[in-house]
Design a protein around this motif. Sequence first.
Motif, PDB file in Angstrom:
ATOM      1  N   ASN A  69      27.579  10.585   4.224  1.00 45.40           N
ATOM      2  CA  ASN A  69      28.718  10.663   5.135  1.00 45.40           C
ATOM      3  C   ASN A  69      29.140  12.126   5.225  1.00 45.40           C
ATOM      4  OD1 ASN A  69      31.189  10.663   6.421  1.00 45.40           O
ATOM      5  ND2 ASN A  69      31.850   8.744   5.482  1.00 45.40           N
ATOM      6  N   SER A 164      24.972  10.060  -1.724  1.00 48.76           N
ATOM      7  CA  SER A 164      24.523   9.100  -0.709  1.00 48.76           C
ATOM      8  C   SER A 164      25.392   7.848  -0.765  1.00 48.76           C
ATOM      9  CB  SER A 164      23.057   8.743  -0.923  1.00 48.76           C
ATOM     10  OG  SER A 164      22.845   8.207  -2.210  1.00 48.76           O
ATOM     11  N   THR A 165      25.426   7.154   0.363  1.00 50.05           N
ATOM     12  CA  THR A 165      26.238   5.936   0.435  1.00 50.05           C
ATOM     13  C   THR A 165      25.396   4.700   0.249  1.00 50.05           C
ATOM     14  OG1 THR A 165      25.987   5.914   2.837  1.00 50.05           O
ATOM     15  CG2 THR A 165      27.947   6.973   1.937  1.00 50.05           C
TER      16      THR A 165
END
Length: 165
Positions: A69, A164-165
């Motif tokens: 994001n 990271s998501t």
Amino acid sequence: MPKTPKDLFDCLDALGIAHSTVEHPPVFTVAESQGLRDQIAGGHTKNLFLKDKKGTYFLVTMEENAVVNLKSIHTLIGASGRVSFGKPEALMEKLGVAPGSVSIFCALNDDAHDVTIVIDAPLLEHDIINAHPLSNDATTSINREELMRFLAHTGHEPMILKVST
């Protein structure tokens, strides 16, 4: 003068770090490189060259399929406000490569330590890490512990975070 792939390999050899390299047609995106997965085992990387509002640069290295994001990554990496992509001229000045060739091995060109190296923690779940050797017409494989030793040799202490998501 930016260092070359040969300079990188000479550095790794001098450090006694095992590495292997597969040459291939130039690739500029993760999508273009996916056809190489059957030939090269391990975790494949993608990289983001980012700049914050104060002009601080970051190189974020993650697994090729990781999602980040960009509106909130600055809170994780300690950037001053939101980040944007660094310009190609800055990429060449700071890391010695053109767009499409950026990788964690570019730390070799950052003698001034102007760029903060960030590694997405899930990437380090792979025993072998694959990255461009300062050129996008090859992929170099290196053991994750040896990658850390290489970074220490360049004077970079990477931030290891889950970005990271």
